[in-house]
Design a protein around this motif. Structure first.
Motif, mmCIF file in Angstrom:
data_model
loop_
_atom_site.group_PDB
_atom_site.id
_atom_site.type_symbol
_atom_site.label_atom_id
_atom_site.label_comp_id
_atom_site.label_asym_id
_atom_site.label_seq_id
_atom_site.Cartn_x
_atom_site.Cartn_y
_atom_site.Cartn_z
ATOM 1 N N THR A 66 34.854 41.876 35.737
ATOM 2 C CA THR A 66 34.976 41.129 36.987
ATOM 3 C C THR A 66 36.407 40.630 37.129
ATOM 4 O O THR A 66 37.006 40.188 36.165
ATOM 5 N N THR A 67 36.925 40.694 38.340
ATOM 6 C CA THR A 67 38.248 40.183 38.633
ATOM 7 C C THR A 67 38.154 39.196 39.783
ATOM 8 O O THR A 67 37.579 39.520 40.825
ATOM 9 N N ILE A 68 38.684 37.991 39.581
ATOM 10 C CA ILE A 68 38.786 36.987 40.638
ATOM 11 C C ILE A 68 40.191 36.418 40.562
ATOM 12 O O ILE A 68 40.644 36.023 39.496
ATOM 13 N N ASP A 69 40.879 36.373 41.692
ATOM 14 C CA ASP A 69 42.226 35.829 41.709
ATOM 15 C C ASP A 69 42.440 35.081 43.015
ATOM 16 O O ASP A 69 42.023 35.555 44.074
ATOM 17 N N THR A 70 43.053 33.907 42.949
ATOM 18 C CA THR A 70 43.436 33.161 44.149
ATOM 19 C C THR A 70 44.918 32.862 44.078
ATOM 20 O O THR A 70 45.479 32.671 43.003
ATOM 21 N N SER A 71 45.552 32.829 45.226
ATOM 22 C CA SER A 71 46.958 32.463 45.284
ATOM 23 C C SER A 71 47.235 31.768 46.613
ATOM 24 O O SER A 71 46.501 31.943 47.585
ATOM 25 N N VAL A 128 50.109 27.500 55.562
ATOM 26 C CA VAL A 128 49.871 27.924 54.189
ATOM 27 C C VAL A 128 48.807 29.007 54.211
ATOM 28 O O VAL A 128 47.787 28.874 54.890
ATOM 29 N N LYS A 129 49.043 30.072 53.472
ATOM 30 C CA LYS A 129 48.085 31.179 53.382
ATOM 31 C C LYS A 129 47.487 31.204 51.980
ATOM 32 O O LYS A 129 48.207 31.158 50.990
ATOM 33 N N VAL A 130 46.156 31.258 51.919
ATOM 34 C CA VAL A 130 45.437 31.381 50.651
ATOM 35 C C VAL A 130 44.811 32.767 50.620
ATOM 36 O O VAL A 130 44.181 33.193 51.585
ATOM 37 N N THR A 131 44.988 33.482 49.494
ATOM 38 C CA THR A 131 44.441 34.822 49.336
ATOM 39 C C THR A 131 43.517 34.836 48.134
ATOM 40 O O THR A 131 43.887 34.373 47.056
ATOM 41 N N ILE A 132 42.303 35.366 48.334
ATOM 42 C CA ILE A 132 41.305 35.456 47.273
ATOM 43 C C ILE A 132 40.915 36.915 47.120
ATOM 44 O O ILE A 132 40.566 37.580 48.098
#
Length: 100
Positions: free
Chosen positions: A56-61, A70-74
């Motif tokens: 599983t891969t989960i990443d937020t930035s 502000v941009k949030v990427t998941i």
């Protein structure tokens, strides 16, 4: 001034490669000079060498696009060798915004 935003994104069940959802937060009239997400990233499971059962891969930035945006990427993916598992997910994160 510090603002804390708790949010979540829902990834519907789909058969795709790692999927990404982006959210944009507008902060006008406050100028943002720092933005951070509490969940920075999780990647767990068996490697291809250990076995192909799951990974599983989960990443937020977060990224400041302009002084007022502000941009949030998941990104989310569930796979065995390839991102090939139909899986849904809800990812919860906290966004910390530091205003001028």
């Amino acid at each position: 001034m510090l603002k804390i935003i708790e949010d979540e994104v829902r990834f519907p069940k789909a058969l795709e490669k790692g999927r990404t959802i982006s959210r944009t937060y507008r902060t006008y009239p406050y100028r943002v000079y720092q933005a951070n997400c509490a969940l920075r990233g999780i990647d767990y499971g068996f490697s291809d060498q250990e076995g192909m059962f799951f990974r599983t891969t989960i990443d937020t930035s977060s990224q400041i696009i302009s002084p007022y945006e502000v941009k949030v990427t998941i990104t989310f993916g569930f796979r065995s060798r390839e991102f090939d598992k139909k899986t849904d997910a809800t990812i919860k994160y906290t966004l910390f915004l530091q205003y001028v």
